[in-house]
Design an enzyme around this catalytic site. Sequence first.
Site, PDB file in Angstrom:
ATOM      1  N   GLY A 120       0.854  -1.190   0.000  1.00  0.00           N
ATOM      2  CA  GLY A 120       0.000   0.000   0.000  1.00  0.00           C
ATOM      3  C   GLY A 120       0.886   1.234   0.000  1.00  0.00           C
ATOM      4  N   ARG A 121       0.340   2.326   0.536  1.00  0.00           N
ATOM      5  CA  ARG A 121       1.089   3.592   0.503  1.00  0.00           C
ATOM      6  C   ARG A 121       2.433   3.471   1.213  1.00  0.00           C
ATOM      7  NH1 ARG A 121      -4.618   5.898   1.595  1.00  0.00           N
ATOM      8  NH2 ARG A 121      -4.393   4.382   3.253  1.00  0.00           N
ATOM      9  N   ILE A 122       2.421   2.911   2.436  1.00  0.00           N
ATOM     10  CA  ILE A 122       3.670   2.868   3.217  1.00  0.00           C
ATOM     11  C   ILE A 122       4.620   1.818   2.629  1.00  0.00           C
ATOM     12  CG2 ILE A 122       4.675   2.495   5.517  1.00  0.00           C
ATOM     13  CD1 ILE A 122       1.999   3.578   6.682  1.00  0.00           C
ATOM     14  N   ARG A 149       1.394  -3.443  12.930  1.00  0.00           N
ATOM     15  CA  ARG A 149       0.712  -3.653  14.197  1.00  0.00           C
ATOM     16  C   ARG A 149       1.336  -4.875  14.854  1.00  0.00           C
ATOM     17  NH1 ARG A 149      -0.754   0.771  13.913  1.00  0.00           N
ATOM     18  NH2 ARG A 149      -2.845   1.638  13.971  1.00  0.00           N
ATOM     19  N   GLU A 198       0.813  -3.626  23.767  1.00  0.00           N
ATOM     20  CA  GLU A 198       1.492  -2.365  24.118  1.00  0.00           C
ATOM     21  C   GLU A 198       0.847  -1.730  25.337  1.00  0.00           C
ATOM     22  OE1 GLU A 198       1.387  -0.029  20.524  1.00  0.00           O
ATOM     23  OE2 GLU A 198       2.394  -1.589  19.413  1.00  0.00           O
ATOM     24  N   HIS A 250       6.297   2.377  19.523  1.00  0.00           N
ATOM     25  CA  HIS A 250       5.246   2.719  18.545  1.00  0.00           C
ATOM     26  C   HIS A 250       5.345   4.202  18.122  1.00  0.00           C
ATOM     27  CE1 HIS A 250       0.959   1.473  17.141  1.00  0.00           C
ATOM     28  NE2 HIS A 250       1.467   2.376  16.329  1.00  0.00           N
ATOM     29  N   ILE A 251       6.479   4.539  17.502  1.00  0.00           N
ATOM     30  CA  ILE A 251       6.727   5.946  17.150  1.00  0.00           C
ATOM     31  C   ILE A 251       7.019   6.149  15.649  1.00  0.00           C
ATOM     32  CG2 ILE A 251       7.530   6.700  19.427  1.00  0.00           C
ATOM     33  CD1 ILE A 251      10.443   6.435  18.230  1.00  0.00           C
TER      34      ILE A 251
END
Length: 332
Positions: free
Chosen positions: A155-157, A238, A267, A285-286
């Site tokens: 996808g986009r990422i 995720r 998390e 998660h940054i």
Amino acid sequence: MKPSVLVTKRIYPEAIEYLKQHCQVDYVDNDEGLTAEQFHKRIRGKQGVVAQLMNRFSADVIDSLDGLKIIANVAVGFDNIDVPAATRKGILVTNTPDVLTETTADFAFALLLAAARRVVEAHQFVHNGEWRKWSIDLLVGQDVHHRTLGIFGMGRIGQAVARRGRGFSMRILYHDAVRAPEAVEQELKLEFVSKEQLLRESDFVSLHVPLLDSTRKLIGEPELTLMKKTAILVNTSRGPVADEAAVAKALKEGWIAAAGLDVFEREPEVNPVLLQLQNVVVAPHIASASVDTRREMSMLAARNAVEALEGRRPITLLNPAVWDSLSARSGV
Ligand code: GLV
């Protein structure tokens, strides 16, 4: 009267200012957020909510939300929201895609490079005063350039990560439920392969799929055993997309060489085995956390909420069926 909006946790001040120009804002101005009980009290009577990943909108929660028009999530992922339940209830749901694509891809690559070239170990080594002499094999790692990068999810990422891989002259393999458009495959010189081929041939495996029933534990013991012993796993998608216990076992027992992990199954808990290993780079998660991007995510969520509450189509709407039926009813 202005519509009223609950903001469940701290976001960038510009977004709060913007919301205040258009709505009555009930702002939870801290990073703790609300307990389920507090949330239920404060959401009552609101027409909009600007929410974050830790706010779980299950079907039961959604069914109890009378009068709510929009859930504006400050994230591209929306596995915290039961979108079909929101659609049934006539609630618009939005996320924050695009504004974080490049920033997230930068971080996936940062983890990939850090794990490959042992950046964190090197930093600790110097900090601990252990650097006394140079030696030929001091902190040797894996090359990145000209190696094979396997991407799950184009996808986009995924595409933005592939673009970075091309900049490092990498061969790019990918696997996805849906094949990327031919123009994208050609531009990025992508090879669409089976899951097994990707796992067997890649030096780096980077995960960029959304969390769905079909992607939960996409990487487990069987997959990790197919990977090269020198391979490096990167997860910025995720946590539950990879079986964390299996990843910890694979890293500990040397089935794969290293990992760069930004996301975890529970998390902020992290499997303690991962924290004892030198060959894992972990982050809280940054991946989308640059100043500009987090501000833009806050603003996009705020704009989505205002658009919906003022009767316009939100910019990045996940359930257009709700909009279509609202428009049909109001005869727009
Ligand atoms: C962060 O994880 C996001 O989904 O934006």
